[in-house]
Scaffold this motif. Structure first.
Motif, PDB file in Angstrom:
ATOM      1  N   VAL A 346       0.873  -1.176   0.000  1.00  0.00           N
ATOM      2  CA  VAL A 346       0.000   0.000   0.000  1.00  0.00           C
ATOM      3  C   VAL A 346       0.905   1.220   0.000  1.00  0.00           C
ATOM      4  N   GLY A 347       0.959   1.904  -1.114  1.00  0.00           N
ATOM      5  CA  GLY A 347       1.949   2.960  -1.280  1.00  0.00           C
ATOM      6  C   GLY A 347       3.303   2.349  -1.584  1.00  0.00           C
ATOM      7  N   GLY A 348       4.354   3.075  -1.239  1.00  0.00           N
ATOM      8  CA  GLY A 348       5.701   2.553  -1.444  1.00  0.00           C
ATOM      9  C   GLY A 348       6.444   3.185  -2.594  1.00  0.00           C
ATOM     10  N   TYR A 349       5.761   3.942  -3.440  1.00  0.00           N
ATOM     11  CA  TYR A 349       6.438   4.625  -4.543  1.00  0.00           C
ATOM     12  C   TYR A 349       7.103   5.910  -4.066  1.00  0.00           C
ATOM     13  N   ALA A 350       6.378   6.674  -3.267  1.00  0.00           N
ATOM     14  CA  ALA A 350       6.927   7.949  -2.788  1.00  0.00           C
ATOM     15  C   ALA A 350       7.947   7.736  -1.676  1.00  0.00           C
ATOM     16  N   HIS A 351       7.646   6.786  -0.805  1.00  0.00           N
ATOM     17  CA  HIS A 351       8.537   6.502   0.322  1.00  0.00           C
ATOM     18  C   HIS A 351       8.639   4.993   0.482  1.00  0.00           C
ATOM     19  N   PRO A 352       9.852   4.437   0.479  1.00  0.00           N
ATOM     20  CA  PRO A 352      10.013   2.987   0.648  1.00  0.00           C
ATOM     21  C   PRO A 352       9.359   2.508   1.929  1.00  0.00           C
ATOM     22  N   GLU A 353       8.736   1.349   1.853  1.00  0.00           N
ATOM     23  CA  GLU A 353       8.059   0.791   3.018  1.00  0.00           C
ATOM     24  C   GLU A 353       9.072   0.185   3.988  1.00  0.00           C
ATOM     25  N   PRO A 354       9.001   0.506   5.290  1.00  0.00           N
ATOM     26  CA  PRO A 354       9.907  -0.118   6.270  1.00  0.00           C
ATOM     27  C   PRO A 354       9.743  -1.633   6.279  1.00  0.00           C
ATOM     28  N   GLU A 355      10.825  -2.336   6.519  1.00  0.00           N
ATOM     29  CA  GLU A 355      10.797  -3.796   6.477  1.00  0.00           C
ATOM     30  C   GLU A 355       9.823  -4.387   7.490  1.00  0.00           C
ATOM     31  N   ASP A 356       9.630  -3.711   8.616  1.00  0.00           N
ATOM     32  CA  ASP A 356       8.746  -4.248   9.645  1.00  0.00           C
ATOM     33  C   ASP A 356       7.290  -3.822   9.444  1.00  0.00           C
ATOM     34  N   GLU A 357       6.994  -3.228   8.296  1.00  0.00           N
ATOM     35  CA  GLU A 357       5.617  -2.813   7.990  1.00  0.00           C
ATOM     36  C   GLU A 357       5.179  -3.366   6.635  1.00  0.00           C
ATOM     37  N   ASN A 358       5.418  -4.635   6.416  1.00  0.00           N
ATOM     38  CA  ASN A 358       5.105  -5.255   5.131  1.00  0.00           C
ATOM     39  C   ASN A 358       3.598  -5.277   4.876  1.00  0.00           C
ATOM     40  N   SER A 359       3.179  -4.592   3.814  1.00  0.00           N
ATOM     41  CA  SER A 359       1.760  -4.571   3.438  1.00  0.00           C
ATOM     42  C   SER A 359       1.547  -5.120   2.027  1.00  0.00           C
ATOM     43  N   ALA A 360       2.555  -5.806   1.479  1.00  0.00           N
ATOM     44  CA  ALA A 360       2.515  -6.244   0.078  1.00  0.00           C
ATOM     45  C   ALA A 360       1.583  -7.435  -0.108  1.00  0.00           C
ATOM     46  N   GLN A 361       0.957  -7.482  -1.285  1.00  0.00           N
ATOM     47  CA  GLN A 361       0.079  -8.610  -1.593  1.00  0.00           C
ATOM     48  C   GLN A 361       0.872  -9.828  -2.060  1.00  0.00           C
ATOM     49  N   PHE A 362       2.006  -9.597  -2.714  1.00  0.00           N
ATOM     50  CA  PHE A 362       2.863 -10.704  -3.127  1.00  0.00           C
ATOM     51  C   PHE A 362       4.260 -10.164  -3.392  1.00  0.00           C
ATOM     52  N   ASP A 363       5.222 -11.081  -3.424  1.00  0.00           N
ATOM     53  CA  ASP A 363       6.609 -10.692  -3.696  1.00  0.00           C
ATOM     54  C   ASP A 363       6.792 -10.418  -5.183  1.00  0.00           C
ATOM     55  N   VAL A 364       7.500  -9.347  -5.493  1.00  0.00           N
ATOM     56  CA  VAL A 364       7.792  -8.981  -6.885  1.00  0.00           C
ATOM     57  C   VAL A 364       9.036  -9.725  -7.357  1.00  0.00           C
ATOM     58  N   SER A 365       8.993 -10.261  -8.577  1.00  0.00           N
ATOM     59  CA  SER A 365      10.129 -11.009  -9.130  1.00  0.00           C
ATOM     60  C   SER A 365      10.939 -10.210 -10.142  1.00  0.00           C
TER      61      SER A 365
END
Length: 473
Positions: A346-365
């Motif tokens: 959720v977001g992540g383009y403007a500011h990288p997401e902290p590692e301890d706040e993973n909100s991703a739906q799946f891992d990008v390859s």
């Protein structure tokens, strides 16, 4: 249930018995080379194939015929879409969700994933960051949650996105991937100016579907499967299908996906604008190896080729779920749209997401930058396209399909692609990418058959150099 592609009932147009009969038919005939040759001859007419015919090609084990299948898929893609590859980025608005989908980290019982919902100001920051990359087309994503993600929130987000003008950037088209909803809400999305409504079926096997979606509104197989009909009734004439390969037998899903396309054609006279082919991937709390229907890269490639042959007019999408190697192979076999520099958080383009706040739906390859992907595409001879003109000129639904099926869509799409690529090169590209892009554009200008169109493009390419933007046929 009796199979009826014109029925409004999910269990009749995605008929379980018809799928079983189709699987048995393919088992009986997969070594019938005469019949396979007849199907290939039909496929060469570029009019598509039935689900049974396409399955027989998918199951074919003959090396020579498989080479013909792959070569034909590549040629059909060129005939309908040329050497253009459309680019987009997903934007996840919220991962709050009330469903219990066992393959998705957004499921309601997952306490490990960070729950997030962007404010309109945060959306604005994300969109500016995407514009600064060069993106012009977004796919909005959100979990299903009537309290946190009501339709009003989606509509407000679309309005915010379209309102943002930053430097030379602009998001010119928003596609939407949200949960199945009502005809009234689809009308609201249409009025908001969306492009394509996308909804993945996940699996067409009703029994498996209900087990994989044990709780929440998504548990209702008919409501979900009939969503595209409601979307089209609501005025959205471009819809995008997809299954999540790996949840159920790939042969079953392949047939179901094509039957859904046939249903839309039979009822509305317009098949799916796009077909996506995601495979289940690792995510927070989700192990893809726990599902026993995974498919290898060769099978995956064959599925893409056979969909392209069976539904020659559709746009085919492959995301950053897949590696650069797999995506490159897919481009040659029928894929016409790819995401680039994607974030599934959720977001992540403007500011990288902290590692301890993973909100991703799946891992990008595929973690390459958009500029690296543009360069990669051009090195292979493809024209990266940021064009959204068809949406804005009303070339959607049956109007788009009429042009596409007659192979006339390239008369506007190819020139428009060159002009949007020029915008990217001037505004965002690295020097290496810009140099290669200028060479490609000059070469591709000569491939525009109509002199007036060629002159139109050449004139506007110069105007883009001089600061003007957004030219299209």
């Amino acid at each position: 249930m009796v199979y009826n592609p014109k029925s409004a009932k999910a269990e009749e147009f995605i008929c379980h018995q018809e799928i079983l009969d189709s699987l048995a038919y393919a088992d009986d005939n997969k070594n019938n080379l005469q019949l396979i040759d007849e199907i290939l001859e039909k496929a060469e007419q570029r009019k598509g194939l039935s689900h049974r015919e396409a399955l027989l090609l998918l199951d074919c084990q003959d090396k020579e015929r498989n080479q013909r299948i792959f070569a034909l898929a590549e040629q059909i893609k060129k005939d309908f879409y040329g050497n253009r590859i459309v680019l987009f980025a997903p934007l996840y608005l919220s991962n709050y969700c009330v469903n219990g989908c066992v393959y998705c980290p957004y499921h309601a019982k997952n306490k490990k994933i960070a729950r997030k919902k962007m404010s309109q100001d945060e959306i604005r920051q994300e969109v500016i960051a995407l514009q600064d990359m060069g993106h012009k087309r977004l796919a909005l994503e959100a979990g299903e949650d009537p309290i946190n993600n009501p339709i009003e929130y989606i509509l407000d987000s679309i309005k915010t996105i379209y309102s943002i003008q930053h430097k030379n950037g602009a998001i010119r088209r928003v596609n939407v991937n949200i949960a199945a909803t009502t005809v009234e809400n689809y009308k609201k999305l249409k009025d908001a100016g969306i492009g394509t409504y996308i909804l993945f079926q996940e699996t067409y096997n009703k029994e498996s579907y209900e087990k994989l979606h044990p709780t929440g509104p998504k548990h209702n197989y008919a409501w979900h499967t009939e969503a595209m009909d409601r979307a089209m009734e609501g005025g959205i004439d471009d819809v995008g299908l997809g299954v999540l390969y790996g949840l159920e037998s790939y042969r079953y899903e392949f047939v179901g996906q094509l039957m859904h396309a046939e249903h839309l054609e039979a009822v509305f006279g317009v098949g799916p604008h796009t077909i996506s082919v995601p495979r289940i991937k690792k995510a927070e709390g989700i192990d893809p190896n726990s599902f026993d229907n995974g498919i290898d890269d060769d099978t995956f490639a064959k599925i893409i080729a056979c969909i392209r042959i069976a539904v020659p007019y559709t746009g085919m999408i492959i995301s950053t779920r897949e590696s650069p190697k797999v995506r490159e192979r897919a481009l040659h076999l029928g894929v016409s749209q790819i995401s680039g520099a994607s974030k599934t958080s959720v977001g992540g383009y403007a500011h990288p997401e902290p590692e301890d706040e993973n909100s991703a739906q799946f891992d990008v390859s595929d973690n390459r930058t958009l500029d690296e992907i543009i360069y990669w595409l051009m090195k292979m001879g493809y024209v990266p396209s940021f064009c959204t003109a068809c949406y804005r000129e009303g070339r959607t639904g049956d109007r788009f399909m009429e042009l596409c099926k007659s192979k006339q869509i390239q008369n506007c799409c190819h020139p428009n692609a060159l002009m949007t690529l020029k915008e990217y090169l001037v505004d965002y590209a690295s020097e290496q990418t810009k140099e290669l892009g200028q060479i490609l554009i000059q070469s591709e200008l000569g491939n525009i058959p109509k002199e007036k169109v060629r002159e139109f493009v050449a004139k506007h390419l110069t105007e883009i150099e001089n600061g003007k933007r957004d030219f299209y046929l």
